[in-house]
Design a protein around this motif. Structure first.
Motif, PDB file in Angstrom:
ATOM      1  N   SER A   1      69.107  48.455   8.400  1.00 42.09           N
ATOM      2  CA  SER A   1      67.759  48.923   8.088  1.00 42.09           C
ATOM      3  C   SER A   1      66.725  48.093   8.849  1.00 42.09           C
ATOM      4  N   ARG A   2      65.521  48.654   8.976  1.00 42.35           N
ATOM      5  CA  ARG A   2      64.471  47.954   9.730  1.00 42.35           C
ATOM      6  C   ARG A   2      64.185  46.579   9.120  1.00 42.35           C
ATOM      7  N   ARG A   3      64.021  46.468   7.839  1.00 43.08           N
ATOM      8  CA  ARG A   3      63.895  45.192   7.133  1.00 43.08           C
ATOM      9  C   ARG A   3      65.028  45.185   6.119  1.00 43.08           C
ATOM     10  N   HIS A   4      66.162  44.597   6.473  1.00 43.15           N
ATOM     11  CA  HIS A   4      67.405  44.793   5.734  1.00 43.15           C
ATOM     12  C   HIS A   4      67.601  43.769   4.604  1.00 43.15           C
ATOM     13  N   ALA A   5      67.480  42.490   4.927  1.00 42.88           N
ATOM     14  CA  ALA A   5      67.763  41.439   3.944  1.00 42.88           C
ATOM     15  C   ALA A   5      66.968  40.193   4.283  1.00 42.88           C
ATOM     16  N   MET A   6      66.978  39.247   3.347  1.00 38.49           N
ATOM     17  CA  MET A   6      66.235  38.006   3.526  1.00 38.49           C
ATOM     18  C   MET A   6      67.032  36.852   2.939  1.00 38.49           C
ATOM     19  N   VAL A   7      67.024  35.720   3.633  1.00 39.80           N
ATOM     20  CA  VAL A   7      67.519  34.460   3.081  1.00 39.80           C
ATOM     21  C   VAL A   7      66.295  33.585   2.864  1.00 39.80           C
ATOM     22  N   ARG A   8      66.130  33.077   1.648  1.00 35.40           N
ATOM     23  CA  ARG A   8      64.918  32.318   1.330  1.00 35.40           C
ATOM     24  C   ARG A   8      65.251  31.000   0.652  1.00 35.40           C
ATOM     25  N   ALA A   9      64.557  29.952   1.084  1.00 35.75           N
ATOM     26  CA  ALA A   9      64.703  28.637   0.463  1.00 35.75           C
ATOM     27  C   ALA A   9      63.787  28.541  -0.748  1.00 35.75           C
ATOM     28  N   SER A  10      64.222  27.828  -1.752  1.00 31.61           N
ATOM     29  CA  SER A  10      63.373  27.558  -2.910  1.00 31.61           C
ATOM     30  C   SER A  10      63.827  26.272  -3.570  1.00 31.61           C
ATOM     31  N   HIS A  11      62.990  25.794  -4.515  1.00 33.63           N
ATOM     32  CA  HIS A  11      63.309  24.584  -5.279  1.00 33.63           C
ATOM     33  C   HIS A  11      63.648  23.388  -4.386  1.00 33.63           C
ATOM     34  N   MET A  12      62.674  22.974  -3.571  1.00 31.53           N
ATOM     35  CA  MET A  12      62.804  21.732  -2.819  1.00 31.53           C
ATOM     36  C   MET A  12      64.033  21.718  -1.908  1.00 31.53           C
ATOM     37  N   GLN A  13      64.338  22.840  -1.258  1.00 33.22           N
ATOM     38  CA  GLN A  13      65.464  22.989  -0.346  1.00 33.22           C
ATOM     39  C   GLN A  13      66.814  22.975  -1.044  1.00 33.22           C
ATOM     40  N   ALA A  14      66.851  22.796  -2.368  1.00 34.13           N
ATOM     41  CA  ALA A  14      68.131  22.655  -3.054  1.00 34.13           C
ATOM     42  C   ALA A  14      68.803  23.994  -3.295  1.00 34.13           C
ATOM     43  N   GLU A  15      68.036  25.097  -3.258  1.00 28.63           N
ATOM     44  CA  GLU A  15      68.584  26.417  -3.494  1.00 28.63           C
ATOM     45  C   GLU A  15      68.198  27.360  -2.365  1.00 28.63           C
ATOM     46  N   TYR A  16      69.131  28.224  -1.994  1.00 27.82           N
ATOM     47  CA  TYR A  16      68.881  29.281  -1.018  1.00 27.82           C
ATOM     48  C   TYR A  16      69.405  30.586  -1.601  1.00 27.82           C
ATOM     49  N   TRP A  17      68.644  31.652  -1.390  1.00 25.33           N
ATOM     50  CA  TRP A  17      68.959  32.938  -2.004  1.00 25.33           C
ATOM     51  C   TRP A  17      69.091  34.019  -0.940  1.00 25.33           C
ATOM     52  N   LEU A  18      70.056  34.902  -1.139  1.00 27.62           N
ATOM     53  CA  LEU A  18      70.233  36.086  -0.292  1.00 27.62           C
ATOM     54  C   LEU A  18      69.710  37.286  -1.071  1.00 27.62           C
ATOM     55  N   ILE A  19      68.806  38.044  -0.452  1.00 24.92           N
ATOM     56  CA  ILE A  19      68.161  39.167  -1.126  1.00 24.92           C
ATOM     57  C   ILE A  19      68.250  40.399  -0.237  1.00 24.92           C
ATOM     58  N   ASP A  20      68.866  41.451  -0.731  1.00 26.50           N
ATOM     59  CA  ASP A  20      68.852  42.728  -0.034  1.00 26.50           C
ATOM     60  C   ASP A  20      67.500  43.391  -0.290  1.00 26.50           C
ATOM     61  N   LEU A  21      66.880  43.929   0.762  1.00 26.74           N
ATOM     62  CA  LEU A  21      65.532  44.475   0.655  1.00 26.74           C
ATOM     63  C   LEU A  21      65.546  45.995   0.561  1.00 26.74           C
ATOM     64  N   GLY A  22      66.479  46.529  -0.234  1.00 26.09           N
ATOM     65  CA  GLY A  22      66.546  47.971  -0.420  1.00 26.09           C
ATOM     66  C   GLY A  22      67.168  48.694   0.754  1.00 26.09           C
ATOM     67  N   SER A  23      68.084  48.056   1.453  1.00 20.12           N
ATOM     68  CA  SER A  23      68.704  48.652   2.639  1.00 20.12           C
ATOM     69  C   SER A  23      69.557  49.863   2.272  1.00 20.12           C
TER      70      SER A  23
END
Length: 290
Positions: A44-66
């Motif tokens: 998809s044009r904007r398929h997914a996102m990897v995002r840092a949170s909580h002081m670099q201690a956590e990273y999340w994978l998020i599907d953007l409705g692909s």
């Protein structure tokens, strides 16, 4: 992908050995403005996102409705999923390995970072917003996994757009919701009101149904400056999360604390919802809807 000999923090490794450091949010998709551009009709044009949170201690994978989904360790994700070192991510025919150097650090480095965190923490007034999908467990039971992933991914993307467009920051993804904030400043009331109006319009679509709560108060905030991330702490943060639980139990869809209403009442039509108690807090508290 840009190769980096010794990346710090976290990064994605491609099958060809390329390494892309993750700083803040890393978008993957077919469109040219993504962090990682994946040229394929299955992406998809904007398929997914990897995002840092909580002081670099956590990273999340998020599907953007692909359309075709995002796989984590061979399974399609239906909600934001926390990443661990060496997790495998697959989008269409493209495969990546998530690497997180934090898990390889020495105890001494943790001590140094803990000391730095204590020095960086400051107290400031913040707007605190929680948005949470209603009945997400039931939705997962009645809809196919592919449809759940599309609905939640699209919702996450649209909420993020409403918050980003009005100067807010998402601090944490909560599986079926998100926690965002604005640091108080000149003109911030107008931006927060605009974000609430955008989220209210999104609520009207009921795809999916979700609730919004907003609080305002003094918050302890600690910065991980290399990623622009913030860790939010304190009694007012706890108040916001208890407020969301109360809204869920009472069936409220849009709720403001008295402090939030006091600052927003000239920017947004509100109405009183009476006094209620909050678990863990003494006394009765006035709340408002919008």
């Amino acid at each position: 992908m840009t190769e980096e000999k010794e990346p710090t923090g976290a990064w994605l490794e491609s099958g060809t050995g390329g390494m892309l450091p993750i700083r803040g949010a890393c978008f993957l998709g077919r469109a040219a403005n993504n962090t990682v551009v994946l040229q394929s009709d299955t992406v998809s044009r904007r398929h997914a996102m990897v995002r840092a949170s909580h002081m670099q201690a956590e990273y999340w994978l998020i599907d953007l409705g692909s359309s075709n989904g995002t796989l984590l360790n061979g399974r399609r994700i239906t909600s934001p999923s926390r990443l661990e070192d060496k997790d495998e991510i697959k989008i269409g025919q493209f495969a990546f390995t998530f690497r997180h150097r934090e898990s390889l650090r020495s105890p001494g480095a943790e001590t140094i970072d803990a000391e730095k965190t204590r020095k960086d923490i400051k107290s400031t007034d913040c707007w605190l917003l929680l948005a949470d999908i209603e009945g997400s467990t039931q939705m997962a039971k009645v809809l196919p996994a592919e449809e759940v992933a599309r609905v939640m991914g699209r919702w996450m993307s649209e909420c993020k757009q409403a918050i980003d467009d009005n100067g807010g920051t998402i601090n944490k993804y909560l599986g079926d919701g998100l926690f965002a904030y604005w640091v108080s400043g000149e003109g911030e009331e107008s931006r927060v009101a605009n974000a609430l109006s955008a989220l209210k319009r999104l609520q009207a679509q009921e795809a999916p149904r979700f609730r919004i709560v907003l609080h305002y108060g003094q918050t302890l905030i600690g910065a991980a400056q290399s990623l622009g991330e913030e860790s939010l702490l304190g009694n007012e943060v706890n108040f916001c999360f208890r407020m969301e639980r109360m809204a869920s139990a009472s069936g409220s869809h849009r709720l403001l604390s008295a402090a939030a209403n006091e600052h927003l009442k000239t920017h947004l039509p509100t109405r009183p919802e009476g006094e209620r108690t909050l678990s863990g807090f003494e006394g009765q508290f006035q709340f408002f809807s919008f």
